[in-house]
Design an enzyme around this catalytic site. Structure first.
Site, PDB file in Angstrom:
ATOM      1  CG  HIS A 134      -0.164   0.071   2.521  1.00  0.00           C
ATOM      2  ND1 HIS A 134       0.227   1.241   3.123  1.00  0.00           N
ATOM      3  CD2 HIS A 134       0.280  -0.935   3.320  1.00  0.00           C
ATOM      4  CE1 HIS A 134       0.875   0.980   4.242  1.00  0.00           C
ATOM      5  NE2 HIS A 134       0.925  -0.343   4.386  1.00  0.00           N
ATOM      6  CG  HIS A 143      13.100  -5.207 -14.063  1.00  0.00           C
ATOM      7  ND1 HIS A 143      13.725  -5.803 -15.130  1.00  0.00           N
ATOM      8  CD2 HIS A 143      12.338  -6.182 -13.502  1.00  0.00           C
ATOM      9  CE1 HIS A 143      13.363  -7.079 -15.199  1.00  0.00           C
ATOM     10  NE2 HIS A 143      12.523  -7.322 -14.209  1.00  0.00           N
TER      11      HIS A 143
END
Length: 208
Positions: A134, A143
């Site tokens: 979150h 990446h």
């Protein structure tokens, strides 16, 4: 939807599988290792310069299937197409919160979890079984490698590469174009343009 994949390597194989699993069709695979245009298994292959021909169809979208963040950024700059022509590619097995934001050109691979109010920028890769918790901010050309865990409230700047099975504790910030080694545990902020390894992760070298 008809999709053109830029890049034809091992990473591209995974991207093609995600495109097909999402109910879309690959109509072209372009890579500069090719000189001529040819057809293989009903898919057009050729150099990246052929993209303009395929984009004459307004319904065609593009995904860049190259794992290297720097090369991916260079190709985006080179082909210079509107952001809305890029596919946001999410595998059906990924769990993405309705409140999360995923940028154009980003790939969300099988088994990924992206939780509430996370934001992932453009042209990033969230690789297989990674978790973005979150309130994280993941910027562009990032990446996050397989099985990595990014816990709540983390900020990851442009171009960062998190190695496989790495972890980042809550509220940490990682500077742009930094590489974090496989299995590393990031417990404090990392500066830009460095390579960091270990548990806890520490910079071992800096680069431009």
């Amino acid at each position: 939807m008809n999709i053109v994949v830029i890049g034809d390597s091992g990473h591209a194989k995974v991207i093609k599988d995600i495109v097909f699993a999402s109910g879309n069709d690959v109509i072209g695979i372009l890579d500069d290792k090719y000189i001529d245009i040819f057809i293989e298994n009903k898919i057009v292959k050729g150099p990246i310069t052929y993209l303009n021909q395929l984009l004459k169809d307004d319904q065609v979208k593009v995904i860049i299937a190259i794992g290297n963040n720097n090369i991916r950024q260079k190709i985006v700059s080179r082909i210079n197409i509107p952001n809305n022509r890029y596919l946001t590619c999410i595998h059906p097995t990924a769990i993405v919160s309705p409140s999360a934001i995923i940028g154009n050109g980003t790939v969300i691979m099988p088994g990924v979890i992206i939780n509430a109010d996370a934001c992932v920028g453009m042209h990033s890769i969230i690789n297989s079984n990674a978790i973005v918790e979150h309130d994280c901010l993941i910027e562009n050309y990032v990446h996050i490698s397989p099985a990595s865990v990014v816990t709540g409230g983390v900020k990851i700047a442009d171009g960062v590469h998190l190695g496989a099975s790495s972890s980042v504790i809550p509220l940490v910030k990682i500077g742009s174009w930094t590489t974090v080694g496989a299995g590393a545990v990031v417990v404090r902020d990392l500066p830009a343009n460095c390579t960091a390894v270990g548990a806890p992760a520490k910079p071992i070298k800096f680069h431009e």
